[in-house]
Design an enzyme around this catalytic site. Sequence first.
Site, PDB file in Angstrom:
ATOM      1  CG  HIS A 145      22.782  44.472  -3.743  1.00 12.89           C
ATOM      2  ND1 HIS A 145      21.907  45.398  -3.220  1.00 12.89           N
ATOM      3  CD2 HIS A 145      22.189  43.255  -3.591  1.00 12.89           C
ATOM      4  CE1 HIS A 145      20.837  44.759  -2.761  1.00 12.89           C
ATOM      5  NE2 HIS A 145      20.977  43.471  -2.980  1.00 12.89           N
ATOM      6  CG  ASP A 173      20.796  37.627  -5.713  1.00 14.24           C
ATOM      7  OD1 ASP A 173      19.975  36.999  -5.027  1.00 14.24           O
ATOM      8  OD2 ASP A 173      20.775  38.859  -5.809  1.00 14.24           O
TER       9      ASP A 173
END
Length: 430
Positions: A307, A365
Amino acid sequence: MAESAELILDGKSFSLPVIEGTEHEKAFDIGKLRDQSGYVTLDSGYKNTGATKSAITFLDGEEGILRYRGYPIEQLAEKSSFLEVAYLLIYGKLPTEAELKDFSGQITKHTLVHEDMRKIFDGFPSATHPMAILSSLICALTGFYPQSVSPDLSPEEMELNIIRLLAKMPTIAAWTYKNNMGHPLNYPRNDLDYCANFLYMMFSFPTEKYDIDPVVVSALNKLLILHADHEQNCSTSTVRLVGSANASLYGSVSAGINALWGPLHGGANQEVIEMLEAIEQDGGDTSKFIAKAKDKNDSFRLMGFGHRVYKNFDPRAKIIKKAADEVLTALGLQDSPLLKIAQELEQAALTDEYFIQRKLYPNVDFYSGIIYKALGIPTEMFTVMFALGRLPGWIAQWKEMRENKEPIGRPRQIYTGETERDYVTIDARA
C-alpha cells in the site's frame, strides 16, 4: 514560546510557524510565504502538503493506524454498524441509542428516488460504466432538490441534504446494477436495515423469494466501514476542493465519485480479480506468476499487495480477511479455483522473504475483491461499492470544510512555458 522554522532567501529571514496536530504531526505554516517573500512551494501531487486541518480521520502509515474521530478501526469494524460509523464521521460522536434510531429512521424515509430518475437511466447506452451513471445521477439530485445549491444553507437544510444522499445512494447504486443487467428494478424495503436493503435491491427478483444471509450482511457492513474514510486521499480532496467553491453536496460528491473512478485510486480491487482470473486462465500455476513478480525485467505486478500509505501492514486487511473466510464458507465457495489461487498468492506474500522485505502484504483491496466476487457483484461494480462505503467520509469532509468556512482552493504553479512573444500571422508561420 511558539515553535517556528526560519527560512533564509536572498539574505532575508522569514519565520514559518510550526503547527502541531493532536497526534503530534507537525507542519510548517506557509500561508503568508508568498505575500512576504514572493516565493511559492512546489510539491507535485501534494505528497508533502497539508491542505487543511481536519478532526475526522487519523492515519499513520508507518505504524498501521487508522482511527475515525479517535476510535480505532478495529473496534469500529467489530462492534459498530455502518450507519453508526456514518453518524460518528459526520457528527463527531457515537450516537446514543435514540439518536441512532432517529438517524436510521430518517434515512429509511428517504430511500425512494423520484420516478423521473428512471427516465435518466433509460437515456444511458447499455454499455455505460456504472460509475458514469452513478456520478451523473448523484449530480442530478441538484435538479430534484434545487435548494441544495444554495451557498447559505441552514443547519436543517444541510441535514436534510445529508440524509437524502445517504438514503438514496444505495438505491441509485443498486438500480445502476439492475439497469446494466437488464433486470427489473427493485424498490427499497423499509423493514430492512441499510446493508440488507442494499443486498435486496441488488439481487432479488420479483419472481422468487430472496433470503438475506446474515453472514453476507455482516461482511458488507464491515467492508463499508473499512472504506468509510481515509484522510485526504484523491477523491476526498476532490470533494473538499469542489465544495470550497460553495458547490452543493451532491455536486461535490459527484466529483469525488469521478475521482474514485480513476484506476490509480478506486480500481485496485477490480484489478485483483482480473489478475486472479488471468492466472486461472493461464493454468493456475501461481509459482510462475510469483517468479514473474520477482523479475525486475518483467512488467507483471501482483495486484492487492502492499500500500502506498501503509508501510508495514494495512490494519483493514486483517479485519476483512476474517470476513472473507466467513463469506466464502457460508456460500460454499471455499474450494473454488479462484480462491485457491488467492490463498497461494497470500501465503507467498506472507512467507517469502522477497515480499516480506518489500512489505508486499495483502491489503484490503485483495480481500474485498474476493468478497465482492463471491457475492456475484460484477467487477465493474466494485468501484461503485467503494463509493457507497466512502460516502459518509465525503459527506463529513464536505460538512467540515463548509462549517469551517474554508477559503476556495486555488493551488499555485511554476510556469515552464514560453516567455512573451509576438503574434505571427498565419501566412508568415513556418
